[in-house]
Design a protein around this motif. Structure first.
Motif: not given
Length: 329
Positions: A265-275, A293-302, A311-316
């Motif tokens: 959801t918008k404004n929720s905290l997420v884990t950014i993974r770089l593999e 799932m699978g959608e590209a979204i804009q994320v800001m590093n806190t 890319e969204v790969v799972g919940r959060g």
């Protein structure tokens, strides 16, 4: 000019038929009556072509079989008032007097009504025999046609002639009743055979954002020519999706009304993974927009306040692509 009332016309019409009884009553104007009191039958339903004295009055004994008129046409009710009833009583010397000037009887012929549903079912059977596809419904140009038969003639309906154009679906059917013997009632029906398909619909109202499950679905038959282009025809296209807006029960679902459920959801905290092949880096970020799932979204590093596309790969959880623009720390 002398005016004749409706009751008078009925009296004259039935009076002209009185000679039917002349031969039977000649020389016997005072036939024997029964021992009981003569009473008026107010609702007279007659089987056969002839109205007899006993149909109108009860308690007449042998004279009840005296013919006095022809029955009305099928489906017609003829009211007879005090003037006509008194004239009949006097003609046949019946000791009957009206209780009031409002006394009357309603005469009709006993009929068997073959309803539209029975006629349509018989036409449908004949069309299937003619090669009409099973997944079809019939649309009649005159849907309320019914057939009336004298009750003593039996019942049933037969299709006596049928033409069917499989390309256009148009048909013409001639029906007759009774089903056996000499036809008494006939009708011609025209219409069109329309292909129907089974489509999934909701058993209950679904609210916006609610995910649809298998047991939320039901199936109905629907006219193929009235389905919208984006109507969903199989359950696989519906189950697991969420509603963009509320959807009512029993309506055909359109593709534009569903979407893949949002796992971020918008404004929720997420884990950014770089593999990479040798390492996995993670950082905390904040989703600047909702995502599925699978959608590209804009994320800001806190931590760095840098904004990346992930890319969204799972919940959060989102996965960042390894590019020169990615900033994890």
């Amino acid at each position: 000019m002398r005016r004749i009332s409706l009751a008078g016309l009925v009296f004259l019409a039935l009076g002209l038929l009185a000679p039917l009884a002349a031969a039977e009553s000649k020389g016997s104007n005072t036939p024997e009556t029964g021992d009981g009191i003569i009473t008026l039958n107010r609702d007279v339903v007659v089987e056969g072509d002839i109205v007899r004295l006993g149909d109108i009055f009860s308690g007449l004994g042998e004279k009840s079989e005296t013919a006095i008129a022809r029955t009305p046409a099928l489906g017609k009710k003829v009211p007879v008032g005090v003037r006509w009833l008194t004239a009949v009583a006097q003609k046949y010397a019946l000791p009957w007097r009206a209780n009031s000037r409002l006394d009357k009887a309603i005469i009709q012929r006993a009929v068997t009504i073959i309803p539209p549903q029975q006629i349509k079912a018989r036409v449908e059977e004949a069309l299937f025999d003619e090669g009409m596809q099973q997944n079809a419904m019939l649309e009649f140009d005159t849907p309320s046609v019914q057939l009336l038969l004298p009750r003593e003639q039996g019942d049933g309906v037969a299709v006596t002639n049928l033409s069917f154009d499989a390309t256009s679906g148009r048909f013409t059917a001639q029906v007759a009743a009774p089903a056996e013997g000499v036809p008494v009632a006939k009708a011609t029906l025209r219409g069109r055979a329309i292909r129907v398909v089974d489509v999934p619909v909701l058993r209950r109202r679904i609210d916006a954002g609610e995910v649809i499950r298998t047991d939320d679905l039901d199936w109905i038959s629907h006219r193929a020519d009235r389905l919208m282009r984006n109507a969903l025809m199989d359950s696989d296209s519906i189950v697991g999706k969420s509603a963009r807006r509320p959807i009512g029960a029993g309506v055909v679902i359109k593709a534009s009304e569903l979407r893949t459920p949002q796992v971020i959801t918008k404004n929720s905290l997420v884990t950014i993974r770089l593999e990479t092949e040798r390492m996995v880096l993670t950082a905390q970020g904040r989703a600047l927009e909702a995502g599925t799932m699978g959608e590209a979204i804009q994320v800001m590093n806190t931590k760095s306040n840098s904004i990346i596309s992930a890319e969204v790969v799972g919940r959060g959880t989102v996965r960042a692509a390894l590019t020169n623009n990615v900033v994890i720390n």
